[in-house]
Design a protein around this motif. Structure first.
Motif, mmCIF file in Angstrom:
data_model
loop_
_atom_site.group_PDB
_atom_site.id
_atom_site.type_symbol
_atom_site.label_atom_id
_atom_site.label_comp_id
_atom_site.label_asym_id
_atom_site.label_seq_id
_atom_site.Cartn_x
_atom_site.Cartn_y
_atom_site.Cartn_z
ATOM 1 N N LEU A 22 0.831 -1.205 0.000
ATOM 2 C CA LEU A 22 0.000 0.000 0.000
ATOM 3 C C LEU A 22 0.863 1.252 0.000
ATOM 4 O O LEU A 22 0.578 2.226 -0.722
ATOM 5 C CB LEU A 22 -0.913 -0.001 1.235
ATOM 6 N N VAL A 26 0.490 4.005 -2.979
ATOM 7 C CA VAL A 26 0.045 5.386 -2.741
ATOM 8 C C VAL A 26 1.124 6.381 -3.155
ATOM 9 O O VAL A 26 0.841 7.391 -3.820
ATOM 10 C CB VAL A 26 -0.337 5.572 -1.254
ATOM 11 N N SER A 87 -3.072 7.784 3.826
ATOM 12 C CA SER A 87 -4.210 7.714 2.910
ATOM 13 C C SER A 87 -4.959 9.035 2.844
ATOM 14 O O SER A 87 -5.389 9.466 1.764
ATOM 15 C CB SER A 87 -5.159 6.589 3.350
ATOM 16 N N THR A 171 -7.085 7.798 -1.673
ATOM 17 C CA THR A 171 -7.489 7.911 -0.266
ATOM 18 C C THR A 171 -8.505 6.834 0.090
ATOM 19 O O THR A 171 -8.385 6.156 1.131
ATOM 20 C CB THR A 171 -8.087 9.297 0.009
ATOM 21 N N GLY A 174 -6.796 3.464 0.075
ATOM 22 C CA GLY A 174 -5.902 3.366 1.218
ATOM 23 C C GLY A 174 -6.639 3.139 2.527
ATOM 24 O O GLY A 174 -6.228 2.316 3.351
ATOM 25 N N LEU A 175 -7.752 3.859 2.725
ATOM 26 C CA LEU A 175 -8.514 3.700 3.968
ATOM 27 C C LEU A 175 -9.169 2.323 4.044
ATOM 28 O O LEU A 175 -9.224 1.703 5.118
ATOM 29 C CB LEU A 175 -9.569 4.799 4.080
ATOM 30 N N THR A 178 -6.360 -0.162 4.740
ATOM 31 C CA THR A 178 -5.904 0.009 6.118
ATOM 32 C C THR A 178 -6.929 -0.543 7.105
ATOM 33 O O THR A 178 -6.563 -1.136 8.130
ATOM 34 C CB THR A 178 -5.640 1.496 6.415
#
Length: 390
Positions: A22, A26, A87, A171, A174-175, A178
């Motif tokens: 990740l 990103v 993120s 974003t 990524g969230l 995560t």
């Protein structure tokens, strides 16, 4: 082994691999949109360069702090928090309309990037010690693969999506990642080394003067490696185009081949380390990279130079992961922080140093400095063999 469940260790390895991938995904997604954000902010080349230093400044400042945070709160928690911040902060650059504002938000992005690098490397070092297998290169291979996917996907969507849409998409991704990987990571306790490892006194030491000196030495190996990565990222295509009359497309292939070779080298790094050990891997890798870069810098033909880049990538591939792991094994999260900070400093130092030397001498001559530092890393690896292979 007491305190460690095999399934938990496997789940921990998967979760950490996801975070490494990740991070690369990103960061690469942001990098491919830099030209569009430069146009949006109206920044000159020099103003953009200063703004981009925000990433570096944020990362370097945060890395040392993160080592202490990991020691206090645990590397798993810090990894998840930094994953959320990374993120969220990647969506900020396209919201700015001046170089000053861009530099400010890049400080936040750089802080999250530096923090997560120290945190998940620290967690990975704990896992390496528990498994007693040199799996560190596999995590860095995941970072490289994530970067290649992020750059490729960014190139594909660049024509269809604005920077705001693209980076907001990062974003969201990524969230989500995560949330899934972070939930698994927070459920797992940091692994403890086996009793045999404890008897061998491999537990991290406190950073006294002697230990700090050894850790800094490992950090110099990371610096020498990252110097080469940064130099090739910024200067390899120009060298092929300017000095060997390559077309822009062929020149771009040079760095792609280098990056692919590094990824392949890291994917096979665990097996290599199991066969050669850390010291021989460092010495052999540094020597191979030095020879490859001499070929890449001084070859009279395009394909010979590209072959040199491939050899360089294979040689450099495992130096940074091994150096960070050795620093972390010796001094815990703070050791990882010191080595990572020095390594990141090398990546920052490489491109401008090559530029100055190219002005003073020539670009091919300047690129031989990569070979010189790779050879230096090999020598340091040999000199520190007893400190690293306790």
């Amino acid at each position: 082994m007491p305190g460690n469940n095999g399934d938990d260790l496997t789940r921990l390895r998967i979760a950490l691999t996801v975070f490494f991938a990740l991070d690369g995904f990103v960061f690469a997604g942001w990098v491919v949109r830099i030209p569009a954000i430069k146009h949006q902010t109206g920044a000159s080349a020099s103003a953009l360069g200063l703004a981009l230093l925000g990433v570096s400044a944020g990362a370097v400042i945060t890395m040392m702090l993160t080592g202490r945070l990991c020691r206090r709160y645990g590397s798993h928690r810090v990894t998840v928090v930094c994953g959320i911040l990374l993120s969220l902060s990647v969506a900020l650059p396209p919201l700015t309309h001046s170089a000053v504002a861009l530099g400010a938000v890049l400080l936040i992005f750089g802080a999250a990037y530096g923090g997560i690098n120290v945190a998940f490397n620290s967690a990975a070092v704990d896992l390496v010690r528990a498994l007693q297998r040199p799996i560190m290169p596999s995590f860095h291979a995941a970072f490289s693969l994530g970067g290649m996917i992020g750059a490729g996907a960014g190139g594909l969507v660049a024509g269809a999506l604005s920077p705001t849409q693209h980076l907001f998409g990062l974003t969201v991704i990524g969230l989500l990642v995560t949330a899934v990987a972070g939930r698994a990571l927070l459920r797992l306790r940091p692994p403890v080394p086996p009793e045999s490892s404890a008897r061998e006194k491999t537990a991290p030491r406190r950073l006294d003067t002697r230990t700090r000196g050894i850790v800094i030495t490992f950090g110099l190996i990371a610096l020498c490696t990252a110097y080469g990565e940064g130099a090739l990222a910024d200067w390899s295509a120009l060298h092929l185009e300017q000095d060997l009359d390559a077309t822009p497309g062929a020149a771009a292939v040079g760095y792609s081949c280098f990056a692919l070779a590094m990824t392949v080298g890291r994917l096979t790094g665990t097996r290599l380390l199991e066969r050669l050990g850390r010291t021989r891997t460092l010495v052999t890798g540094g020597a191979i990279a030095a020879a490859g870069m001499l070929l890449g810098a001084l070859a009279p033909s395009l394909w010979a130079a590209i072959l040199g880049f491939v050899i360089t990538g294979l040689g450099l591939a495992n130096l940074f992961p091994v150096a960070v792991e050795r620093a972390g094994t010796l001094a815990g999260p703070e050791g990882v922080a010191i080595a990572s900070t020095l390594g990141y400093g090398g990546m920052l130092l490489g491109p401008p140093a090559i530029g100055f030397m190219a002005d003073w001498f020539s670009l091919p001559t300047a690129l031989t400095s990569v070979a010189a530092l790779a050879a230096t890393a090999a020598v340091i690896g040999l000199v520190t063999r007893r400190a690293g292979e306790r």
